[in-house]
Scaffold this motif. Structure first.
Motif, short mmCIF file in Angstrom:
data_model
loop_
_atom_site.label_atom_id
_atom_site.label_comp_id
_atom_site.label_asym_id
_atom_site.label_seq_id
_atom_site.Cartn_x
_atom_site.Cartn_y
_atom_site.Cartn_z
N LYS A 233 0.82 -1.21 0.00
CA LYS A 233 0.00 0.00 0.00
C LYS A 233 0.85 1.26 0.00
CE LYS A 233 -3.84 -2.19 2.48
NZ LYS A 233 -4.69 -2.15 3.71
N PHE A 234 2.06 1.17 0.54
CA PHE A 234 2.97 2.31 0.60
C PHE A 234 4.30 1.93 -0.04
CE2 PHE A 234 0.00 2.82 4.11
CZ PHE A 234 -0.39 4.15 3.99
N PRO A 235 4.31 1.75 -1.36
CA PRO A 235 5.52 1.25 -2.03
C PRO A 235 6.71 2.22 -1.97
CG PRO A 235 3.88 1.97 -3.64
CD PRO A 235 3.21 1.98 -2.30
N ASP A 236 6.45 3.49 -1.68
CA ASP A 236 7.54 4.46 -1.63
C ASP A 236 8.27 4.48 -0.29
OD1 ASP A 236 7.02 5.24 -4.24
OD2 ASP A 236 5.61 6.81 -3.62
N VAL A 237 7.73 3.76 0.69
CA VAL A 237 8.38 3.73 2.00
C VAL A 237 9.48 2.67 2.00
CG1 VAL A 237 8.06 3.25 4.46
CG2 VAL A 237 6.31 4.52 3.20
N GLU A 238 10.67 3.10 2.33
CA GLU A 238 11.80 2.17 2.41
C GLU A 238 11.73 1.41 3.73
OE1 GLU A 238 16.66 2.32 3.04
OE2 GLU A 238 15.60 4.08 2.26
N VAL A 239 11.80 0.09 3.65
CA VAL A 239 11.67 -0.75 4.83
C VAL A 239 12.87 -1.69 4.93
CG1 VAL A 239 10.29 -2.48 6.04
CG2 VAL A 239 9.16 -0.68 4.71
N THR A 240 13.47 -1.70 6.10
CA THR A 240 14.52 -2.66 6.42
C THR A 240 14.00 -3.57 7.51
OG1 THR A 240 16.27 -1.06 5.90
CG2 THR A 240 16.89 -2.96 7.24
N THR A 241 14.13 -4.87 7.32
CA THR A 241 13.65 -5.82 8.33
C THR A 241 14.83 -6.47 9.03
OG1 THR A 241 13.53 -7.63 6.71
CG2 THR A 241 11.54 -6.30 7.04
N ALA A 242 14.61 -6.78 10.29
CA ALA A 242 15.66 -7.42 11.08
C ALA A 242 15.03 -8.46 12.00
CB ALA A 242 16.42 -6.38 11.91
N VAL A 243 15.72 -9.55 12.19
CA VAL A 243 15.29 -10.60 13.11
C VAL A 243 16.35 -10.72 14.20
CG1 VAL A 243 14.71 -13.02 13.41
CG2 VAL A 243 14.06 -11.83 11.31
N GLU A 244 15.92 -10.59 15.44
CA GLU A 244 16.83 -10.72 16.57
C GLU A 244 16.36 -11.85 17.47
OE1 GLU A 244 19.61 -9.17 17.01
OE2 GLU A 244 19.44 -7.75 15.35
N TYR A 245 17.30 -12.46 18.15
CA TYR A 245 16.98 -13.57 19.05
C TYR A 245 17.19 -13.10 20.48
CZ TYR A 245 16.94 -16.42 14.88
OH TYR A 245 16.63 -16.93 13.64
N GLY A 246 16.11 -13.07 21.24
CA GLY A 246 16.18 -12.60 22.61
C GLY A 246 14.94 -11.81 22.97
N HIS A 247 15.00 -11.06 24.06
CA HIS A 247 13.84 -10.31 24.52
C HIS A 247 13.57 -9.14 23.58
CE1 HIS A 247 11.14 -7.94 27.01
NE2 HIS A 247 10.96 -9.03 27.73
N PRO A 248 12.30 -8.90 23.20
CA PRO A 248 11.97 -7.82 22.27
C PRO A 248 12.45 -6.45 22.71
CG PRO A 248 10.11 -9.30 22.51
CD PRO A 248 11.12 -9.73 23.53
N ALA A 249 12.39 -6.15 24.00
CA ALA A 249 12.81 -4.83 24.48
C ALA A 249 14.30 -4.61 24.22
CB ALA A 249 12.51 -4.69 25.96
N LEU A 250 15.10 -5.62 24.48
CA LEU A 250 16.54 -5.50 24.24
C LEU A 250 16.84 -5.46 22.75
CD1 LEU A 250 17.85 -8.05 26.92
CD2 LEU A 250 17.63 -5.56 27.10
N ALA A 251 16.06 -6.20 21.96
CA ALA A 251 16.27 -6.20 20.52
C ALA A 251 15.98 -4.83 19.92
CB ALA A 251 15.38 -7.26 19.87
N LEU A 252 14.87 -4.22 20.32
CA LEU A 252 14.53 -2.89 19.80
C LEU A 252 15.54 -1.85 20.23
CD1 LEU A 252 10.64 -2.63 20.20
CD2 LEU A 252 11.94 -2.51 18.07
N ALA A 253 16.00 -1.94 21.46
CA ALA A 253 16.94 -0.95 21.98
C ALA A 253 18.23 -0.90 21.16
CB ALA A 253 17.25 -1.23 23.44
#
Length: 300
Positions: A233-253
Motif C-alpha cells: 500500500k505504501f511502495p515508496d516507503v523504504e523498509v529494512t527488516t531485522a530478526v533478533e533472538y532474545g527479549h523484544p525490548a533488548l532487541a529494539l533498543a
C-alpha cells in the motif's frame, strides 16, 4: 504565542487539532513538552497542556500551595520554555482539572491526535523506573500515546527513521499501519524488528542446528503477514527488516540510536495477553532511550 485557559469545570475532550500534554511540574514532563511542541509544529496543530491535581479544588497541594497557584506556576514555566525554545507561535491552551491523573489525561485526549507524557513524574511512584501515570495511560489510551524519556534530547538533524516493533499478532496490526502512514507522511524509512524468544538454554548466536530453519521460517512468516501488505500500500516507503533472538525490548533498543521514534502495539502474543498492557510493551517503554508511541488495538 496564543494561550487560552480552559476552566476547570470544562470536562469535555479537547478538539482534534490539539495535542494533549500531561504536566506535573517534573523535569520529565518538560522534556515531553519539548517533544510535543516539535510534533505539533510538524503536524500544524496546537497544544493543550493539562495539569491534573490529585484532589479537589479546595485541598492544599504540597508546600501548602493552593492548586490554582501550583497550576499557574507549572503553566508559566511551560510557556516560558516554549517561548525560549522557538515555539512561541504555537496555539497553546492550559487546563487545570481535579481527580485521578490518568483518568483526566485519558478523557482530555479522547478526540486529540495524540497524548504525550513523560516517562517519569513526581508522586509516590516516582522511585519506579517508569511513572504510574505513563503506565496507566499506556494501558488505556484510545489515541496514539507517546511516552518521552527524561534523557531525550532533540537531535541536531532528524534521522528520518521510524523503528517498528513487529510481533505478528493481529492486535499489532494497528501499530504497523500507524508506522507506515507516519513514514509516508514524513518521508522517513522504517526499520522493522521482530524478536524471537528462543527456549531457555537455546544458544542465541544461531548455530547450525536442525531446528534453526524452523525459527527462520517463522520470522519470515511474520513479515509476510504483518509488513508486506502495508508495503504494497505504501511502495515508496523504504523498509529494512531485522530478526533478533532474545527479549523484544533488548532487541529494539539495539536500533534506537538510528531512529527518531519507536512504534509498538499495546498488546501481542505472550503469557500475559489478558492484561491491558502487554509485558513486552511495558518492558520496551521502560528501556527505550527514544520516544515510544504506543498504538493500542481499537478492538481491545
Amino acid at each position: 504565542m496564543t494561550t487560552t485557559p480552559i476552566p476547570a469545570e470544562h470536562v469535555a475532550p479537547v478538539n482534534a487539532r490539539q495535542i494533549v500534554v500531561g504536566l506535573d511540574g517534573s523535569p520529565s514532563a518538560l522534556v515531553a513538552l519539548d517533544w510535543a511542541a516539535s510534533e505539533a509544529r510538524t503536524r500544524g496543530c496546537g497544544l493543550t497542556l493539562v495539569y491534573a491535581h490529585p484532589g479537589d479544588r479546595y485541598s492544599l497541594a504540597v508546600l501548602d500551595t493552593a492548586p490554582q497557584e501550583l497550576a499557574d506556576d507549572i503553566f508559566d514555566e511551560a510557556l516560558d520554555r516554549l517561548a525560549t525554545s522557538g515555539f512561541g507561535d504555537l496555539d497553546v491552551r492550559t487546563v487545570l482539572r481535579y481527580g485521578l491523573v490518568p483518568r483526566i489525561l485519558l478523557r482530555a485526549s479522547m478526540r486529540a491526535p495524540m497524548l504525550v507524557v513523560g516517562r517519569q513524574g513526581l508522586g509516590r511512584f516516582a522511585e519506579l523506573v517508569m511513572g504510574s501515570t505513563s503506565l496507566a495511560c499506556a494501558a488505556h489510551a484510545r489515541v496514539p500515546l507517546t511516552i518521552v524519556p527524561e534523557s531525550w534530547e532533540a537531535p541536531a538533524r532528524a534521522r528520518n527513521c521510524v523503528l517498528l516493533g513487529v510481533d505478528g499478532s493481529a492486535r499489532g496490526e494497528a501499530a504497523v499501519e500507524y508506522a507506515f502512514r507516519l513514514a509516508a507522511e514524513r518521508g522517513a524509512r522504517i526499520v522493522a524488528v521482530h524478536a524471537m524468544q528462543l527456549p531457555l538454554g537455546y544458544p542465541t548466536d544461531r548455530p547450525l542446528r536442525p531446528d534453526t530453519a524452523r525459527y527462520e521460517e517463522a520470522a519470515a512468516e511474520v513479515y509476510l503477514t504483518s509488513v508486506n501488505p502495508w508495503l504494497a500500500k505504501f511502495p515508496d516507503v523504504e523498509v529494512t527488516t531485522a530478526v533478533e533472538y532474545g527479549h523484544p525490548a533488548l532487541a529494539l533498543a539495539q536500533y534506537a540510536a538510528g531512529a527518531d521514534l519507536a512504534v509498538i502495539g499495546g498488546r501481542g502474543h505472550g503469557r500475559v495477553t489478558g492484561m491491558l498492557l502487554g509485558s513486552v510493551a511495558r518492558s520496551v517503554l521502560r528501556r527505550m532511550p527514544i520516544p515510544v508511541t504506543v498504538i493500542r488495538d481499537p478492538r481491545a
